[in-house]
Design a protein around this motif. Structure first.
Motif, PDB file in Angstrom:
ATOM      1  N   ARG A  79       2.011   9.588   1.252  1.00 50.16           N
ATOM      2  CA  ARG A  79       1.915   8.708   0.081  1.00 50.16           C
ATOM      3  C   ARG A  79       0.799   9.146  -0.856  1.00 50.16           C
ATOM      4  O   ARG A  79       0.982   9.168  -2.070  1.00 50.16           O
ATOM      5  CB  ARG A  79       1.613   7.274   0.528  1.00 50.16           C
TER       6      ARG A  79
ATOM      7  N   PHE B  25       3.625   8.013 -12.840  1.00 54.27           N
ATOM      8  CA  PHE B  25       3.687   6.790 -12.020  1.00 54.27           C
ATOM      9  C   PHE B  25       5.109   6.454 -11.573  1.00 54.27           C
ATOM     10  O   PHE B  25       5.494   5.293 -11.528  1.00 54.27           O
ATOM     11  CB  PHE B  25       3.096   5.580 -12.782  1.00 54.27           C
TER      12      PHE B  25
ATOM     13  N   ASP C 196      -9.062  -3.145 -15.168  1.00 54.60           N
ATOM     14  CA  ASP C 196      -7.714  -2.702 -14.801  1.00 54.60           C
ATOM     15  C   ASP C 196      -7.630  -1.184 -14.666  1.00 54.60           C
ATOM     16  O   ASP C 196      -6.955  -0.677 -13.761  1.00 54.60           O
ATOM     17  CB  ASP C 196      -6.671  -3.217 -15.819  1.00 54.60           C
TER      18      ASP C 196
ATOM     19  N   GLN D  67      -6.436   0.810 -11.358  1.00 55.45           N
ATOM     20  CA  GLN D  67      -5.319   1.766 -11.402  1.00 55.45           C
ATOM     21  C   GLN D  67      -5.725   3.123 -10.840  1.00 55.45           C
ATOM     22  O   GLN D  67      -4.980   3.743 -10.081  1.00 55.45           O
ATOM     23  CB  GLN D  67      -4.800   1.904 -12.830  1.00 55.45           C
TER      24      GLN D  67
ATOM     25  N   LEU E   8      -6.654   2.401  -6.809  1.00 55.11           N
ATOM     26  CA  LEU E   8      -5.647   1.846  -5.903  1.00 55.11           C
ATOM     27  C   LEU E   8      -4.378   2.685  -5.866  1.00 55.11           C
ATOM     28  O   LEU E   8      -3.570   2.525  -4.957  1.00 55.11           O
ATOM     29  CB  LEU E   8      -5.291   0.408  -6.301  1.00 55.11           C
ATOM     30  N   CYS E   9      -4.195   3.561  -6.840  1.00 57.36           N
ATOM     31  CA  CYS E   9      -2.981   4.386  -6.817  1.00 57.36           C
ATOM     32  C   CYS E   9      -3.054   5.399  -5.687  1.00 57.36           C
ATOM     33  O   CYS E   9      -2.035   5.912  -5.244  1.00 57.36           O
ATOM     34  CB  CYS E   9      -2.752   5.082  -8.153  1.00 57.36           C
TER      35      CYS E   9
ATOM     36  N   TYR F  33      -6.119 -13.104  -8.875  1.00 62.20           N
ATOM     37  CA  TYR F  33      -6.361 -11.921  -9.707  1.00 62.20           C
ATOM     38  C   TYR F  33      -5.523 -11.998 -10.971  1.00 62.20           C
ATOM     39  O   TYR F  33      -4.353 -12.385 -10.921  1.00 62.20           O
ATOM     40  CB  TYR F  33      -5.990 -10.640  -8.951  1.00 62.20           C
ATOM     41  N   ASN F  34      -6.121 -11.581 -12.062  1.00 65.20           N
ATOM     42  CA  ASN F  34      -5.424 -11.528 -13.330  1.00 65.20           C
ATOM     43  C   ASN F  34      -5.300 -10.057 -13.732  1.00 65.20           C
ATOM     44  O   ASN F  34      -6.188  -9.501 -14.363  1.00 65.20           O
ATOM     45  CB  ASN F  34      -6.214 -12.327 -14.382  1.00 65.20           C
ATOM     46  N   LEU F  35      -4.206  -9.429 -13.318  1.00 67.45           N
ATOM     47  CA  LEU F  35      -4.037  -7.984 -13.521  1.00 67.45           C
ATOM     48  C   LEU F  35      -2.939  -7.717 -14.534  1.00 67.45           C
ATOM     49  O   LEU F  35      -1.957  -8.467 -14.597  1.00 67.45           O
ATOM     50  CB  LEU F  35      -3.669  -7.310 -12.195  1.00 67.45           C
ATOM     51  N   ASN F  36      -3.072  -6.647 -15.299  1.00 66.21           N
ATOM     52  CA  ASN F  36      -2.022  -6.354 -16.261  1.00 66.21           C
ATOM     53  C   ASN F  36      -0.805  -5.722 -15.564  1.00 66.21           C
ATOM     54  O   ASN F  36      -0.897  -5.281 -14.415  1.00 66.21           O
ATOM     55  CB  ASN F  36      -2.573  -5.539 -17.453  1.00 66.21           C
TER      56      ASN F  36
ATOM     57  N   GLN G 288       0.753  -2.959 -15.774  1.00 66.09           N
ATOM     58  CA  GLN G 288       0.650  -1.570 -15.307  1.00 66.09           C
ATOM     59  C   GLN G 288      -0.081  -1.495 -13.964  1.00 66.09           C
ATOM     60  O   GLN G 288       0.272  -0.693 -13.091  1.00 66.09           O
ATOM     61  CB  GLN G 288      -0.065  -0.722 -16.366  1.00 66.09           C
ATOM     62  N   THR G 289      -1.092  -2.342 -13.784  1.00 67.77           N
ATOM     63  CA  THR G 289      -1.822  -2.346 -12.510  1.00 67.77           C
ATOM     64  C   THR G 289      -0.915  -2.844 -11.381  1.00 67.77           C
ATOM     65  O   THR G 289      -0.916  -2.268 -10.277  1.00 67.77           O
ATOM     66  CB  THR G 289      -3.079  -3.226 -12.623  1.00 67.77           C
TER      67      THR G 289
ATOM     68  N   VAL H 214       1.259  -0.049 -10.373  1.00 65.60           N
ATOM     69  CA  VAL H 214       0.554   0.924  -9.528  1.00 65.60           C
ATOM     70  C   VAL H 214       0.539   0.432  -8.071  1.00 65.60           C
ATOM     71  O   VAL H 214       0.803   1.199  -7.140  1.00 65.60           O
ATOM     72  CB  VAL H 214      -0.880   1.169 -10.051  1.00 65.60           C
ATOM     73  N   LEU H 215       0.240  -0.837  -7.868  1.00 57.83           N
ATOM     74  CA  LEU H 215       0.233  -1.403  -6.510  1.00 57.83           C
ATOM     75  C   LEU H 215       1.607  -1.268  -5.864  1.00 57.83           C
ATOM     76  O   LEU H 215       1.737  -0.892  -4.698  1.00 57.83           O
ATOM     77  CB  LEU H 215      -0.155  -2.887  -6.532  1.00 57.83           C
TER      78      LEU H 215
ATOM     79  N   LYS I 123       4.044   0.850  -6.617  1.00 53.28           N
ATOM     80  CA  LYS I 123       4.374   2.249  -6.333  1.00 53.28           C
ATOM     81  C   LYS I 123       3.642   2.729  -5.082  1.00 53.28           C
ATOM     82  O   LYS I 123       4.173   3.478  -4.274  1.00 53.28           O
ATOM     83  CB  LYS I 123       3.988   3.131  -7.529  1.00 53.28           C
ATOM     84  N   ARG I 124       2.415   2.281  -4.929  1.00 55.65           N
ATOM     85  CA  ARG I 124       1.589   2.761  -3.823  1.00 55.65           C
ATOM     86  C   ARG I 124       2.017   2.159  -2.488  1.00 55.65           C
ATOM     87  O   ARG I 124       1.941   2.816  -1.457  1.00 55.65           O
ATOM     88  CB  ARG I 124       0.126   2.405  -4.116  1.00 55.65           C
ATOM     89  N   TYR I 125       2.460   0.901  -2.499  1.00 58.56           N
ATOM     90  CA  TYR I 125       2.623   0.190  -1.226  1.00 58.56           C
ATOM     91  C   TYR I 125       4.056  -0.125  -0.828  1.00 58.56           C
ATOM     92  O   TYR I 125       4.278  -0.718   0.224  1.00 58.56           O
ATOM     93  CB  TYR I 125       1.754  -1.075  -1.215  1.00 58.56           C
TER      94      TYR I 125
END
Lengths: 172, 172
Positions: free
Chosen positions: A50, A60, A163, A167, A170-171, B108-111, B113-114, B117-118, B120-122
């Motif tokens: 990963r 992405f 953010d 990004q 955490l990516c 959490y207040n994430l945009n 895109q973030t 990313v999470l 895609k990663r997990y």
């Protein structure tokens, strides 16, 4: 470069890539296992596959095309050479002092506390396996690249918005 | 609090901690498996246990004492409750939209895109298992804490030196 069909790497890649010409982490794991890349070491874990994909995943998509696969392969070859210099008996373990030397040999100039963090994060019973060494090398490269892109004045410091920070970190 | 011997958590902890009263990632994995914490979900992976320890490892020992274990247990309980709200059929999978809602529910207040990313990663095949959800939650909390400690003016931005950046991001 050569057309894919004439590239010796193409066989390993195309066998798992399917129609879209992209591979996901599970396919990458299968591809690297089939190629015998790890030799007598344990095959790469899904987790390490990963982060390998994340390191080169510029769009992405969470997947990897053939050009990125070749770029990854070149990096893996370099890391395997460095690791094997210190794992003379091929048992698949290097220790903390050897990790410090490896990291320096990869061109990083890190302070002892940073080396200690790497060791704490990646050791199993005080030793670093090849799989964990590669995960460490991949993350070190990706995070250093992200840092340098934001430190254009090369002052060794950079500023992140929240953010953007998440990004980048955490990516991988 | 109660003396350890009267604490119901002490049994799980002391069974693996040994003389030094500390547990490493492999011992934590055993401890959480023995306790049945994951229920019908897969037991936690070693990788997730590593980041759990790193999240609370304030002295960079790479190990966890009983107080940190209780703090971890409380956090895990909260994350399990949130995860199970969205995994109604207990199959152990939540999707991208549910992940976004979970993360928001954790405060959490994430945009977008973030969140992407999470995801895609997990994800594995578009779904997030409980083990990966916890790894994601642990890293999100630790990285947010590290960011906030350096953003004392609460402006949503902070400046890192290179080694400090690596220590914050590679430890987890």
């Amino acid at each position: 470069g050569a057309p894919p069909a004439q590239d010796p790497m193409w066989g390993y890649f195309s066998a798992v890539a399917g129609q879209d010409g992209q591979i996901d982490p599970m396919e990458l794991q299968q591809c690297l296992t089939n190629s015998g890349f790890s030799g007598t070491y344990q095959p790469f874990s899904l987790e390490t596959c990963r982060v390998m994909i994340a390191m080169l995943d510029r769009d992405f998509s969470g997947k990897m095309g053939f050009n990125e696969f070749k770029e990854l392969w070149a990096a893996l070859n370099g890391w395997r050479t460095i690791y094997m210099q210190y794992d003379m008996d091929r048992t698949g373990f290097i220790n903390a002092q050897e990790l410090a030397t490896c990291v320096h040999g990869m061109g990083y100039n890190l302070n002892p506390q940073t080396i200690n963090v790497l060791m704490k994060r990646y050791n199993k019973n005080g030793q670093i396996t090849f799989d964990d060494f590669v995960a460490c090398a991949v993350r070190l490269r990706a995070l250093t690249d992200a840092f340098r892109r934001r430190d254009q004045a090369q002052q060794g410091m950079c500023t992140f918005q929240y953010d953007d920070f998440l990004q980048c970190t955490l990516c991988i």
